[in-house]
Design a protein around this motif. Structure first.
Motif, mmCIF file in Angstrom:
data_model
loop_
_atom_site.group_PDB
_atom_site.id
_atom_site.type_symbol
_atom_site.label_atom_id
_atom_site.label_comp_id
_atom_site.label_asym_id
_atom_site.label_seq_id
_atom_site.Cartn_x
_atom_site.Cartn_y
_atom_site.Cartn_z
ATOM 1 N N ALA A 1 0.865 -1.117 -0.100
ATOM 2 C CA ALA A 1 -0.048 0.004 0.194
ATOM 3 C C ALA A 1 0.825 1.223 -0.005
ATOM 4 N N ARG A 2 1.999 1.460 0.736
ATOM 5 C CA ARG A 2 2.792 2.329 0.710
ATOM 6 C C ARG A 2 3.656 2.746 -0.237
ATOM 7 N N LYS A 3 3.850 1.528 -1.175
ATOM 8 C CA LYS A 3 4.607 1.746 -2.388
ATOM 9 C C LYS A 3 3.516 2.101 -3.387
ATOM 10 N N GLU A 4 2.531 1.831 -3.505
ATOM 11 C CA GLU A 4 1.338 2.330 -4.489
ATOM 12 C C GLU A 4 0.900 3.794 -4.140
ATOM 13 N N PHE A 5 0.644 3.969 -2.772
ATOM 14 C CA PHE A 5 0.431 5.407 -2.292
ATOM 15 C C PHE A 5 1.485 6.290 -3.010
ATOM 16 N N MET A 6 2.933 6.025 -2.578
ATOM 17 C CA MET A 6 3.580 7.018 -3.180
ATOM 18 C C MET A 6 3.722 7.194 -4.848
ATOM 19 N N VAL A 7 3.522 6.149 -5.575
ATOM 20 C CA VAL A 7 3.301 6.293 -6.955
ATOM 21 C C VAL A 7 2.035 7.134 -7.100
ATOM 22 N N ILE A 8 1.015 6.831 -6.723
ATOM 23 C CA ILE A 8 -0.240 7.594 -7.088
ATOM 24 C C ILE A 8 -0.127 9.251 -6.696
ATOM 25 N N LYS A 9 0.555 9.370 -5.477
ATOM 26 C CA LYS A 9 0.696 10.715 -4.978
ATOM 27 C C LYS A 9 1.724 11.532 -5.700
ATOM 28 N N GLY A 10 2.676 10.661 -6.216
ATOM 29 C CA GLY A 10 4.001 11.354 -6.872
ATOM 30 C C GLY A 10 4.675 11.880 -5.906
ATOM 31 N N ARG A 11 4.892 11.385 -4.343
ATOM 32 C CA ARG A 11 5.415 12.114 -3.382
ATOM 33 C C ARG A 11 6.678 11.312 -2.974
ATOM 34 N N LYS A 12 7.720 11.632 -2.589
ATOM 35 C CA LYS A 12 8.962 11.046 -2.137
ATOM 36 C C LYS A 12 9.250 11.174 -0.388
ATOM 37 N N ASP A 13 8.382 12.146 0.056
ATOM 38 C CA ASP A 13 8.734 12.619 1.326
ATOM 39 C C ASP A 13 8.167 11.467 2.157
ATOM 40 N N GLU A 14 8.972 10.548 2.694
ATOM 41 C CA GLU A 14 8.414 9.598 3.532
ATOM 42 C C GLU A 14 7.742 9.551 4.600
ATOM 43 N N THR A 15 7.974 10.896 5.539
ATOM 44 C CA THR A 15 7.439 11.377 6.630
ATOM 45 C C THR A 15 6.235 11.612 6.256
ATOM 46 N N TRP A 16 5.836 12.524 5.254
ATOM 47 C CA TRP A 16 4.338 12.806 4.810
ATOM 48 C C TRP A 16 3.651 11.587 4.374
ATOM 49 N N VAL A 17 4.183 10.728 3.600
ATOM 50 C CA VAL A 17 3.556 9.453 3.299
ATOM 51 C C VAL A 17 3.222 8.699 4.270
ATOM 52 N N ASP A 18 4.058 8.465 5.519
ATOM 53 C CA ASP A 18 3.493 7.595 6.621
ATOM 54 C C ASP A 18 2.560 8.189 7.276
ATOM 55 N N ASN A 19 2.548 9.508 7.289
ATOM 56 C CA ASN A 19 1.581 10.300 8.154
ATOM 57 C C ASN A 19 0.125 10.146 7.650
#
Length: 360
Positions: A89-107
């Motif tokens: 889910a984390r991997k797909e979420f980063m692809v869809i949102k186009g974000r590499k900021d891991e802190t923001w993604v995790d939150n």
């Protein structure tokens, strides 16, 4: 085709609402209507002038291209979280949102994950959907929106478009269908921008009222033509009324009630019952669409054309009150916020009902 189209309609809207940011979720949902309108325009504009073989060959290329495109479409993070696959889910979420900021993604993912986990504590069956009081308000809202969407006659008008104008206009059937298709497409494109600027409620209120007035005008023409039997000269003065009314219906239907109910059925339900709820809503819509298209001719023959259009208009007038008093605003809210708000109100109502019952 009916089965596969139904599956696609359900899955597409769920997928869009799950991957889209709250600011553009409505606009992306409205793009589905643009695609539907594009397909209709192909049928209206090309169909009358080519053979069935050529027409079906043209239409066949669209799903073939779609199948190839699906190879690159990322999975919804909600789907992975539902089954506990956090890393996927984390991997797909980063692809869809186009974000590499891991802190923001995790939150962001933690909020979604907590909501999914809470939802999945409940059952995923149809019995759960219709017996659990926490979904009652959402069920009522979606059912009402489906009645408003389909009982205002969209399927019948599209099916009988040429015959309607053959009785009321000098414009030939194929040509008026092409005009109808172009207006429908333009209205759908315009609606995607409006959905990004305005809330769901205001668009559906404007749409319902506009559809009601447009259908009333068409019904008035046929009432004067068939029931009052006014002179041909007088009728000629208002000969443009059916064309204006149908095109007005076309535009205002696309602005709101033509597609926003699909968006809202995917927004209002939590993930544990979302697929069941959307499938049930689509099946209900198919029944309504069939009933409207089937009954159109018999009602017209027995009670007159004006009765058909005024019946559709009456549903739209009632829809104005339904949207105003019962439909919540979901623009600018995350899926979690929307569902929490709807269920919170339902739980509050359940507590009030329990308190009243205890007092009695």
């Amino acid at each position: 085709m009916g089965v596969t189209t139904g599956i696609t309609a359900v899955v597409t809207m769920i997928y869009i609402t799950e991957i889209a940011d709250k600011e553009i979720r409505g606009a992306l949902g409205m793009l589905v209507q643009v695609m539907n309108n594009s397909g209709s325009l192909i049928m209206y504009g090309v169909g009358p002038f080519v053979s069935y073989t050529v027409l079906n060959s043209i239409v066949l290329t669209i799903p073939v291209v779609y199948v190839l495109a699906c190879t690159w479409i990322p999975e919804s993070p909600y789907y992975h979280l539902k089954d506990g696959r956090v890393a996927a889910a984390r991997k797909e979420f980063m692809v869809i949102k186009g974000r590499k900021d891991e802190t923001w993604v995790d939150n962001e993912l933690d909020v979604i994950r907590a909501h999914v986990r809470e939802s999945m504590e409940n059952k995923t069956t149809m019995k759960e959907l219709f017996t659990n009081m926490r979904y009652r308000k959402a069920v009522y809202i979606v059912a009402g929106l489906k009645i408003l969407q389909y009982m205002t006659g969209s399927s019948a008008i599209q099916s009988y478009l040429e015959m309607i104008f053959r009785q009321s206009s000098s414009i030939s059937g194929p040509h008026v269908s092409i005009v109808y298709g172009f207006v429908q497409l333009a209205a759908g494109i315009g609606a995607t921008f409006l959905a990004g600027w305005f809330g769901r409620r205001i668009l559906m209120l404007i749409s319902s009222l506009g559809v009601a007035l447009s259908l009333t005008a068409v019904g008035l023409y046929f009432f004067l033509q068939d029931f009052n039997k006014i002179s041909a000269e007088s009728l000629a003065l208002i000969s443009a009324l059916p064309l204006i009314g149908i095109l007005g219906f076309n535009i205002l239907y696309a602005v709101g009630i033509g597609n926003l109910p699909y968006v809202m059925q995917a927004e209002l339900f939590p993930i544990n019952v979302k697929t069941v709820a959307s499938s049930s809503a689509t099946m209900f819509a198919c029944v309504l669409s069939f009933a409207v298209a089937k009954c159109y001719q018999s009602i017209k023959d027995n009670f007159g054309h004006h009765t058909v259009f005024w019946s559709f208009a009456s549903i739209a007038y009632l829809g104005v009150f339904f949207v105003y008093f019962l439909v919540p605003e979901t623009k600018g809210k995350t899926l979690e916020e929307v569902q929490d708000k709807v269920q919170e109100k339902e739980e509050e109502q359940a507590l009030r009902d329990k308190a009243v019952k205890d007092l009695e």
